[in-house]
Design an enzyme around this catalytic site. Structure first.
Site, PDB file in Angstrom:
ATOM      1  N   CYS A 147      -0.078  48.284 -15.214  1.00  0.00           N
ATOM      2  CA  CYS A 147      -0.279  47.051 -14.692  1.00  0.00           C
ATOM      3  C   CYS A 147      -1.366  46.981 -14.649  1.00  0.00           C
ATOM      4  O   CYS A 147      -1.416  47.900 -14.209  1.00  0.00           O
ATOM      5  CB  CYS A 147       0.817  46.188 -13.760  1.00  0.00           C
ATOM      6  SG  CYS A 147       0.101  45.765 -12.630  1.00  0.00           S
ATOM      7  N   GLU A 197     -12.946  53.090 -34.715  1.00  0.00           N
ATOM      8  CA  GLU A 197     -11.887  53.552 -35.766  1.00  0.00           C
ATOM      9  C   GLU A 197     -11.924  52.700 -36.933  1.00  0.00           C
ATOM     10  O   GLU A 197     -11.953  51.402 -37.167  1.00  0.00           O
ATOM     11  CB  GLU A 197     -10.715  53.297 -34.969  1.00  0.00           C
ATOM     12  CG  GLU A 197     -10.137  53.535 -33.779  1.00  0.00           C
ATOM     13  CD  GLU A 197      -8.930  52.815 -33.131  1.00  0.00           C
ATOM     14  OE1 GLU A 197      -8.344  52.934 -33.972  1.00  0.00           O
ATOM     15  OE2 GLU A 197      -8.807  53.735 -32.162  1.00  0.00           O
ATOM     16  N   TRP A 215       3.094  51.933 -38.617  1.00  0.00           N
ATOM     17  CA  TRP A 215       3.881  52.560 -38.442  1.00  0.00           C
ATOM     18  C   TRP A 215       5.753  52.573 -38.005  1.00  0.00           C
ATOM     19  O   TRP A 215       5.720  53.292 -39.053  1.00  0.00           O
ATOM     20  CB  TRP A 215       4.338  51.515 -37.033  1.00  0.00           C
ATOM     21  CG  TRP A 215       2.890  52.402 -35.548  1.00  0.00           C
ATOM     22  CD1 TRP A 215       2.226  52.349 -35.972  1.00  0.00           C
ATOM     23  CD2 TRP A 215       2.878  51.281 -34.009  1.00  0.00           C
ATOM     24  NE1 TRP A 215       1.057  52.262 -35.020  1.00  0.00           N
ATOM     25  CE2 TRP A 215       1.566  52.117 -33.934  1.00  0.00           C
ATOM     26  CE3 TRP A 215       3.545  50.901 -33.553  1.00  0.00           C
ATOM     27  CZ2 TRP A 215       1.097  51.631 -32.553  1.00  0.00           C
ATOM     28  CZ3 TRP A 215       3.403  50.674 -32.275  1.00  0.00           C
ATOM     29  CH2 TRP A 215       1.909  50.504 -32.114  1.00  0.00           C
ATOM     30  N   CYS A 240       0.683  40.724 -16.963  1.00  0.00           N
ATOM     31  CA  CYS A 240       1.813  41.317 -16.133  1.00  0.00           C
ATOM     32  C   CYS A 240       2.127  39.719 -14.937  1.00  0.00           C
ATOM     33  O   CYS A 240       1.200  39.483 -14.664  1.00  0.00           O
ATOM     34  CB  CYS A 240       1.362  42.144 -15.458  1.00  0.00           C
ATOM     35  SG  CYS A 240       2.682  42.984 -14.592  1.00  0.00           S
ATOM     36  N   ARG A 271       2.781  52.419 -24.905  1.00  0.00           N
ATOM     37  CA  ARG A 271       1.862  53.039 -24.208  1.00  0.00           C
ATOM     38  C   ARG A 271       1.409  51.545 -23.594  1.00  0.00           C
ATOM     39  O   ARG A 271       2.151  50.638 -23.687  1.00  0.00           O
ATOM     40  CB  ARG A 271       0.588  53.868 -25.224  1.00  0.00           C
ATOM     41  CG  ARG A 271       0.518  52.453 -26.291  1.00  0.00           C
ATOM     42  CD  ARG A 271      -0.567  52.623 -27.082  1.00  0.00           C
ATOM     43  NE  ARG A 271      -0.925  51.965 -28.329  1.00  0.00           N
ATOM     44  CZ  ARG A 271      -2.181  52.432 -29.556  1.00  0.00           C
ATOM     45  NH1 ARG A 271      -2.562  53.121 -30.024  1.00  0.00           N
ATOM     46  NH2 ARG A 271      -1.724  51.225 -30.312  1.00  0.00           N
ATOM     47  N   CYS A 290      -0.103  40.766  -9.372  1.00  0.00           N
ATOM     48  CA  CYS A 290      -0.448  40.347 -10.534  1.00  0.00           C
ATOM     49  C   CYS A 290      -1.105  38.735  -9.807  1.00  0.00           C
ATOM     50  O   CYS A 290      -1.889  38.481  -9.547  1.00  0.00           O
ATOM     51  CB  CYS A 290      -0.164  40.692 -11.467  1.00  0.00           C
ATOM     52  SG  CYS A 290      -0.941  41.879 -11.871  1.00  0.00           S
ATOM     53  N   ASN A 306      -8.433  52.396 -24.198  1.00  0.00           N
ATOM     54  CA  ASN A 306      -8.137  51.910 -25.616  1.00  0.00           C
ATOM     55  C   ASN A 306      -8.384  50.207 -25.978  1.00  0.00           C
ATOM     56  O   ASN A 306      -6.562  49.542 -25.165  1.00  0.00           O
ATOM     57  CB  ASN A 306      -7.831  53.143 -25.571  1.00  0.00           C
ATOM     58  CG  ASN A 306      -7.133  53.022 -27.502  1.00  0.00           C
ATOM     59  OD1 ASN A 306      -8.245  53.089 -28.071  1.00  0.00           O
ATOM     60  ND2 ASN A 306      -6.539  52.045 -27.872  1.00  0.00           N
ATOM     61  N   GLU A 307      -9.193  49.812 -26.440  1.00  0.00           N
ATOM     62  CA  GLU A 307      -8.300  48.271 -27.098  1.00  0.00           C
ATOM     63  C   GLU A 307      -7.329  47.601 -25.900  1.00  0.00           C
ATOM     64  O   GLU A 307      -6.681  47.022 -25.892  1.00  0.00           O
ATOM     65  CB  GLU A 307      -7.456  48.809 -28.283  1.00  0.00           C
ATOM     66  CG  GLU A 307      -8.428  48.881 -29.344  1.00  0.00           C
ATOM     67  CD  GLU A 307      -6.798  48.432 -30.477  1.00  0.00           C
ATOM     68  OE1 GLU A 307      -6.105  48.675 -30.382  1.00  0.00           O
ATOM     69  OE2 GLU A 307      -8.080  48.951 -31.069  1.00  0.00           O
TER      70      GLU A 307
HETATM   71  C1  GAL Z   1      -5.769  51.201 -32.536  1.00  0.00           C
HETATM   72  C2  GAL Z   1      -5.684  51.737 -31.973  1.00  0.00           C
HETATM   73  C3  GAL Z   1      -5.428  53.537 -32.073  1.00  0.00           C
HETATM   74  C4  GAL Z   1      -4.430  53.059 -32.923  1.00  0.00           C
HETATM   75  C5  GAL Z   1      -4.160  52.560 -34.263  1.00  0.00           C
HETATM   76  C6  GAL Z   1      -3.504  52.532 -35.202  1.00  0.00           C
HETATM   77  O1  GAL Z   1      -5.064  50.132 -32.249  1.00  0.00           O
HETATM   78  O2  GAL Z   1      -6.505  51.841 -31.060  1.00  0.00           O
HETATM   79  O3  GAL Z   1      -4.873  54.032 -30.566  1.00  0.00           O
HETATM   80  O4  GAL Z   1      -3.052  53.252 -32.485  1.00  0.00           O
HETATM   81  O5  GAL Z   1      -4.603  51.484 -33.840  1.00  0.00           O
HETATM   82  O6  GAL Z   1      -2.010  52.017 -34.762  1.00  0.00           O
HETATM   83 ZN    ZN Z   2       0.884  43.490 -12.671  1.00  0.00          ZN
END
Ligand code: GAL
Ligand code: ZN
Length: 663
Positions: free
Chosen positions: A109, A305, A313, A153, A105, A158, A143-144
């Protein structure tokens, strides 16, 4: 701010027949909000211009039947395959010139204009579609942001944008040459178009270029978010907009990133991520993350979260012990979270995060984690209503500066010097004494505090010096440390006077010599006690200051190491080294006593105490981060609300007391 509990929900991963069961189980655990869709671009826009919102509408309706509201994520962190086909140069380029591929994910850029057009179309569609849906209450942008963008990049777009950014900062190329000191190694530029992004070179880049690159990159991400905020604000004026941050992650200046958000959200994973050995973050480090999140807007916040099970992972972390999920949730609330959303609802059966566990296991059947949180939510929520929006009202603050952190990443001096750790040590010094503490930026309001600690103030501007001086003259207590006043804001060394340069009036002492302690530590005697310190040693010559700590080793024996200077109604301390936790604790304890700063609990205890202070009462959390029972001695005026002074392993208790200053 609303008091809510929630879960991060990915209905797109499950058969739609399951959604009703999920909603029912959510309702029964006490959940009344979910975040959805932040990675669902390919489900929302099947192919270029073909939008499908029905599936999401259906889920929102089912949730609404159980009184569960929705926060929607804009899915710009996961551009789908068809979009990469359409804009191949959307893939980011790293500092070695390698294009990072599709498959994870954040493969994008941030400056690509065709990408922005696509985001604009999708986000506008979503916003129009949901603006009048009473069950949608707000938005999370992306997200984050910045996560996974280390070393990115360096694409053409850029680079061009970096050059434009520099042009608007320096106006002329001569000015840039002067401010960067490009006469060194024949780096003089004739035109902005010649300036590179910091891609690999035979050896190091110019430190001024590197600092501007980090600033540019941070700005780019802030603007990328702002461009989405602008779209949603216009279409959905009644919805809130937030973003999920990552504590002390520092690729983006979080003070800037959160300026135009309604409130901050944060992702709290006490067991850390994939590192080996697995870092179980120390309780004080967790507390510091939460304190920073609250401080960014000086306002209560959401946890978007909150860890809900074992993380992992490819490699898995430990399973949280009974009580730990509850304890970490209580800690988040104690430090200022008014809403806690757990990541994730149910453990996914596929994809990269199939071992990043949710409240529910793979089977979808409620187990230990579900019941632990159910009990917690039901016991804490009624009290959260009473102290919502309240802050700890700290009397002490620590200056946290993204620019200083970047400058020390560029030049750490000592291989073990880390700006963020150094800052955290001072935070821990207050944490260890149960003293509430805020973080402030250079732009913050220092006058609100009796004590301001400004560690490693490496880059200084005239404005900052004036601000600090005003604060001290009016009676503030300021702590400065090694490597302060060394540089100007463009990362060039101060040459007009001895160090600490522009801060010398404040310190009342000059640095006559310094030594990067590469292969040894050094002793300091402070208040009749001996300590071992590391990393650095400034040799001080007091002018108006008084020496209160001296080195004890080698040729530095008896030379001043710590000084205090009276300025106006206040005082300035200077510590010329990395003092280590013991010395920080004792030193801060003396300052705190002299300044009359209040401790929430003043006996030794292996328990964290945190307060939420309302108009007339202190709600005090006692948090037992150990795996052993702990007993605390509570004051007579503390009334028990949840649990009591006998804390079970990983247990917590909540008390209430009238405010000491209330009539
Ligand atoms: C966070 C992210 C989530 C998920 C979680 C667990 O950093 O915002 O989407 O990826 O970690 O890996
Ligand atoms: Zn770029």
């Amino acid at each position: 701010m609303d008091i809510r509990f929630g879960a991060d929900y990915y209905p797109e991963h499950w058969d739609e027949k399951r959604h009703e069961t999920d909603a029912k189980l959510m309702h029964e655990i006490g959940i009344d909000v979910v975040r959805m869709a932040e990675f669902a671009w390919s489900k929302l826009e099947l192919e270029n211009g073909v939008f499908r919102f029905e599936w999401l509408d259906n889920v929102i309706n089912i949730l609404a039947n159980y009184n569960i509201r929705v926060v929607l994520g804009t899915p710009s962190a996961a551009p789908p395959a068809w979009l990469i086909d359409e804009i191949p140069d959307l893939l980011p380029v790293d500092s070695q010139g390698r294009t990072r591929g599709f498959g994870g994910r954040h493969h994008n850029c941030h400056s690509n204009s065709a990408f922005r057009e696509h985001i604009k179309r999708l986000v506008s569609k979503m916003a129009h579609h949901y603006k009048n849906n009473p069950n949608v209450i707000g938005w999370q942008i992306d997200n984050e942001l910045g996560n996974s963008h280390n070393d990115l990049c360096h694409c053409k777009s850029c680079r061009r944008r970096f050059q434009k950014w520099l042009e608007s900062k320096y106006k002329t190329i001569d000015e840039l040459n002067r401010e960067w000191g490009t006469s060194f190694w024949s780096q003089t530029y004739d035109r902005f178009e010649q300036i590179p992004t910091p891609m690999i070179t035979p050896n190091s880049h110019n430190p001024s270029l590197l600092l501007d690159w980090k600033r540019f990159h941070s700005d780019l991400i802030v603007k990328f978010q702002q461009f989405q905020i602008d779209i949603i604000r216009q279409i959905c004026p009644n919805h809130f907009i937030t973003h999920n941050l990552m504590g002390f992650f520092n690729l983006v200046d979080y003070f800037d990133l959160t300026e135009n958000l309604d409130f901050v959200s944060h992702d709290q994973y006490p067991m850390g991520f994939f590192d080996n050995p697995q870092p179980m973050k120390e309780p004080s480090v967790l507390a510091a993350d939460l304190d920073l999140m609250r401080s960014l807007k000086n306002k209560t916040f959401w946890i978007m979260e909150q860890q809900a099970g074992p993380t992992g992972w490819e490699i898995l972390g430990r399973t949280p012990k009974p009580g730990q999920l509850r304890l970490w949730s209580a800690q988040s609330v104690a430090h200022g979270a008014d809403t806690v959303v757990y990541f994730r609802w149910r453990t996914c059966a596929f994809g990269t995060e199939e071992y990043w566990h949710g409240i529910l296991p793979h089977s979808g059947n409620p187990g230990r984690r579900y019941y632990e949180l159910q009990k917690f939510i039901s016991e804490i929520k009624p009290y959260m209503e009473k102290f919502k929006d309240s802050l700890p009202e700290s009397e002490a603050a620590i200056l946290f500066s993204y620019e200083q952190s970047w400058a020390f990443e560029i030049q750490p001096h000592h291989p073990e010097l880390n700006y963020i750790d150094y800052v955290r040590n001072f935070h821990r010094g207050l944490y260890n004494q149960n003293i509430p503490v805020d973080f402030i930026s250079e732009k913050g309001d220092f006058e609100r505090y009796k004590l301001v600690i400004a560690p490693l103030l490496f880059l200084v501007s005239d404005e900052l010096v004036e601000k600090l001086t005003r604060y001290v003259v009016q009676g503030g207590i300021l702590v400065l440390t090694m490597r302060s006043g060394v540089k100007d804001m463009n990362n060039k060394c101060h040459i007009e006077s001895e160090l600490p340069g522009k801060l010398t009036e404040l310190t009342g002492a000059v640095i006559t010599d310094y030594d990067c302690l590469r292969d040894q530590d050094i002793g300091i005697r402070y208040n009749g006690k001996d300590y071992r310190c590391r990393i650095w040693c400034d040799i001080l010559k007091p002018v108006s200051a008084e020496c209160i700590g001296t080195y004890t080793d080698d040729c530095y024996r008896d030379e001043p190491a710590i000084t205090v200077n009276h300025v106006g109604n206040g005082r300035v301390y200077y510590i010329g080294t990395e003092p280590g936790q013991k010395l920080i604790d004792d030193f801060l304890s003396d300052i705190v006593n002299a300044a009359g700063i209040e401790r929430i609990y003043d006996k030794p205890a292996e328990v964290e105490f945190v307060r939420r202070r309302t108009k007339d009462a202190d709600y005090i959390f006692a948090l037992n981060h150990t795996d052993r029972p702990q007993t605390i001695a509570i004051a007579e005026n503390w009334k028990r609300l949840v649990n009591n002074e006998n804390l079970e392993p990983f247990g917590y208790a909540l008390f209430v007391a009238d405010r000491p200053d209330s009539p």
